[in-house]
Design a protein around this motif. Structure first.
Motif, mmCIF file in Angstrom:
data_model
loop_
_atom_site.group_PDB
_atom_site.id
_atom_site.type_symbol
_atom_site.label_atom_id
_atom_site.label_comp_id
_atom_site.label_asym_id
_atom_site.label_seq_id
_atom_site.Cartn_x
_atom_site.Cartn_y
_atom_site.Cartn_z
ATOM 1 N N SER A 139 -1.980 -1.804 -0.837
ATOM 2 C CA SER A 139 -1.581 -2.742 0.212
ATOM 3 C C SER A 139 -0.367 -3.563 -0.243
ATOM 4 C CB SER A 139 -2.750 -3.657 0.587
ATOM 5 O OG SER A 139 -2.674 -4.852 -0.147
ATOM 6 N N PRO A 140 0.545 -3.881 0.688
ATOM 7 C CA PRO A 140 1.796 -4.519 0.299
ATOM 8 C C PRO A 140 1.633 -5.939 -0.238
ATOM 9 C CG PRO A 140 1.741 -4.068 2.675
ATOM 10 C CD PRO A 140 0.517 -3.481 2.099
ATOM 11 N N ASP A 141 0.614 -6.707 0.215
ATOM 12 C CA ASP A 141 0.554 -8.102 -0.234
ATOM 13 C C ASP A 141 -0.249 -8.297 -1.500
ATOM 14 O OD1 ASP A 141 1.017 -7.965 2.645
ATOM 15 O OD2 ASP A 141 -1.163 -8.280 2.807
ATOM 16 N N THR A 142 -1.478 -7.768 -1.527
ATOM 17 C CA THR A 142 -2.319 -8.078 -2.676
ATOM 18 C C THR A 142 -2.686 -6.849 -3.505
ATOM 19 O OG1 THR A 142 -4.280 -7.859 -1.287
ATOM 20 C CG2 THR A 142 -3.363 -10.075 -1.535
ATOM 21 N N GLY A 143 -2.239 -5.663 -3.098
ATOM 22 C CA GLY A 143 -2.632 -4.450 -3.801
ATOM 23 C C GLY A 143 -2.094 -4.377 -5.217
ATOM 24 N N LEU A 144 -2.922 -3.844 -6.100
ATOM 25 C CA LEU A 144 -2.581 -3.752 -7.518
ATOM 26 C C LEU A 144 -1.254 -3.043 -7.752
ATOM 27 C CD1 LEU A 144 -3.953 -4.331 -10.331
ATOM 28 C CD2 LEU A 144 -4.643 -1.951 -10.292
ATOM 29 N N VAL A 145 -1.036 -1.924 -7.077
ATOM 30 C CA VAL A 145 0.156 -1.115 -7.324
ATOM 31 C C VAL A 145 1.422 -1.911 -7.013
ATOM 32 C CG1 VAL A 145 1.399 0.979 -6.676
ATOM 33 C CG2 VAL A 145 -1.092 1.027 -6.869
ATOM 34 N N ASN A 146 1.439 -2.562 -5.859
ATOM 35 C CA ASN A 146 2.631 -3.320 -5.498
ATOM 36 C C ASN A 146 2.803 -4.577 -6.343
ATOM 37 O OD1 ASN A 146 4.270 -2.032 -3.492
ATOM 38 N ND2 ASN A 146 2.488 -2.142 -2.136
ATOM 39 N N VAL A 147 1.686 -5.198 -6.727
ATOM 40 C CA VAL A 147 1.781 -6.371 -7.608
ATOM 41 C C VAL A 147 2.466 -5.966 -8.912
ATOM 42 C CG1 VAL A 147 0.452 -8.027 -8.965
ATOM 43 C CG2 VAL A 147 -0.198 -7.565 -6.604
#
Lengths: 291, 289
Positions: free
Chosen positions: A128-136
């Motif tokens: 997920s763009p806001d809280t997802g691990l990958v994007n973080v």
């Protein structure tokens, strides 16, 4: 002793299975063919309409989209879903410590055990763009902004291919390992006598000896590509639907959700024909009978 | 395997290191997501909504699990899934074993024909006949019943062939001599074959158990009555659908992750047995077909 007296009990034991397959496999196939030529409503009469349903389906732009999506996603899954587990099996085979090999096998198999709801739901959060691990992590590493992996039309097909491969690679890897284990050790001995390195042994002994197993797995996976449904059903969203909706999704939507049973039956029957054609083509291509 | 290679050479050591590195990297793509889910499930609602790398619970709390049980009604779907999984698995194993047992009799007239009858059903994917199947079940008044979920995939050619492979490993003379002593087919089947092929039974049972617990397509096709939905469907609306719509303030992340953790517990519980039987079973099946 007459045949019936001697074997009667055995035939009786087959009755439930035969009945089941007649009602739930053969009859639906015939019924599906019939419905595909009818204007079928759940209530009332079902007049025959000739090729109307097929014409309707073949002229439907979203059917053609679904067909293209099935080929792209199915083809990608077929290629990556074949290469990745093969690489892992070869790699596992080279591991000398058995505890490490067993642990790796156990961990890699885990996603196959869980449902697509769980796996899909998990990745929807991870990506997920806001809280997802990958994007973080990506943002922390200096990316300018988050990537909408599952909502961006450019990414969606790739994500499906990657996730389907990721989920099933531990399973397919076991099938390859079974093939590797049955290769005669004397071939490796001979190769080592000739001074072959481990890399050469893998390339010149393991891979060629594995061709039979590879053919079987390739054929099985080919049959699977037209059946992809659960991952698409879970991971699709309005933004990516036109890029990821495969043939089964199309059938499901037309038939079950919109209750257009006739056209949906025509679409299903086209899938059945495609399955047979694909099986035949692959069998010819890899000369399955020569295994 | 230990003496297969000269392990002292530096090329070999580099090879081993690269190989282990590759596998560890792959394993991390499995371990990190699951740790993330587990950690979020045991975090507090507010902490679980922050963008952060969470691999151990942040602000430890079990409120996610409490919410799942108290305000989201997962009991009914859980019960439905349990009923469908247990009865479906038991019937599947019994019927597939019966057919598998029939096929080990070499002199049975019509045996080849019956095997072809079964093999043909494996050629047609269930999903491709989904529409006529729906019509058939509708005609049988099975829509919105749990029976339809038990009936879908009740027998499979794969399980029948697998059981036949396990049964044919048992010496056929045993069955013959028991029959000469007056035992009937059913008695031979239940008291000899079902006991001696315990490993095979475990394989098929586990395979079915996992498959039925995870079953999704029939559950979304045939069930619209909220009292009859299964756990996977309930989870989907809780985890997936609520993520897509922006009503996410209603269900916090820790609650969703707790749902995932609860739903996979039965599978994690059977995993050691899967390790022991299921993989061996796949190998047995794969080698003989």
């Amino acid at each position: 002793m007459t045949t019936m007296k001697r074997f009667g009990a055995l035939y009786a034991m087959m009755i439930p299975v035969v009945l089941y397959f007649l009602v739930y496999a053969y009859y639906p196939l015939a019924r599906g063919l019939q419905i595909s030529f009818q204007d079928y409503r759940l209530m009332g009469t079902h007049p025959y309409t000739g090729w109307d349903n097929y014409r309707l389906v073949l002229q439907d732009a979203s059917f053609l989209d679904a067909f293209v999506n099935t080929l792209l996603i199915g083809g990608g899954t077929l290629a990556l879903g074949f290469a990745a587990p093969l690489a892992i099996a070869l790699s596992l085979n080279e591991v000398l410590r058995s505890w490490f090999r067993k642990t790796a096998q156990m961990v890699l198999y885990l996603p196959h055990l869980l449902s697509w709801v769980v796996i899909g739901g998990m990745w929807i959060f991870l990506l997920s763009p806001d809280t997802g691990l990958v994007n973080v992590v990506l943002v922390k590493l200096g990316m300018s902004g988050p990537i909408h992996f599952l909502a961006d039309a450019g990414w969606s097909r790739w994500m499906l291919i990657l996730l389907v491969t990721w989920k099933d690679m531990g399973y397919n890897c076991i099938l390859f390992l079974a093939g590797i284990v049955s290769i005669s050790p004397s071939l490796y001995e001979a190769a080592r006598m000739d001074g072959a390195s481990r890399w050469q042994q893998m390339r010149d002994v393991t891979l060629p000896q594995l061709s039979g197993t590879m053919k079987v797995i390739f054929l099985l996976n080919t049959l699977g590509i037209l059946r992809i449904f659960d991952p698409v059903f879970i991971l699709r969203n309005p933004a990516t639907a036109s890029k990821v909706d495969v043939l089964m999704m199309y059938t499901f939507q037309r038939g079950i959700l919109e209750m257009k049973i006739g056209p949906a039956a025509a679409a299903s029957f086209l899938v059945v024909l495609l399955t047979f054609a694909l099986t035949f083509a692959v069998r010819r291509l890899i000369r399955f009978d020569e295994v | 395997m230990g003496d297969r290679y000269d392990r002292l050479g530096w090329t070999n050591r580099t090879f081993d290191a690269l190989n282990a590195g590759f596998l560890i990297l792959l394993m991390l793509t499995m371990i990190i997501p699951f740790l993330n889910v587990l950690a979020l499930a045991f975090s507090s609602g507010i902490a679980s909504m922050q963008p952060d790398i969470v691999l151990i619970p942040k602000d430890f709390s079990t409120e996610g699990f409490v919410t799942v049980w108290s305000s989201l009604d997962l009991w009914r779907p859980l019960l439905n899934s349990t009923i469908v999984t247990l009865s479906g698995t038991a019937l599947h194993v019994l019927l597939s074993s019966l057919a598998g047992y029939v096929f080990i009799h070499p002199h049975l007239p019509g045996r080849k024909l019956m095997i072809s009858f079964i093999l043909l059903t494996m050629m047609v994917p269930q999903e491709a006949v989904m529409i006529p199947l729906y019509v058939v079940n509708k005609d049988l008044h099975l829509i919105n019943t749990l029976s339809v979920l038990v009936l879908s995939g009740l027998v499979s050619g794969f399980s029948i062939l697998l059981m036949r492979n396990f049964f044919s490993a048992i010496p056929y003379e045993m069955a013959e001599s028991a029959k000469i002593d007056g035992a009937g087919e059913l008695r031979v089947f239940f008291t000899m074959y079902m006991r001696l092929a315990a490993a095979g039974l475990a394989t098929v049972t586990l395979y079915e158990f996992v498959g039925r617990w995870n079953m999704l397509t029939p559950a979304v096709m045939y069930i619209t009555d909220m009292a009859k939905i299964t756990l996977q469907v309930a989870l989907k609306s809780m985890i997936v659908d609520s993520a897509a719509t922006s009503s996410s303030y209603l269900i916090t992340t820790n609650v969703r992750m707790a749902g995932i953790v609860i739903s996979v517990l039965p599978l994690i519980a059977v995993y050691p047995f899967v390790q022991r039987h299921f993989m061996k079973g796949i190998l047995a099946g794969a080698n003989k077909e």
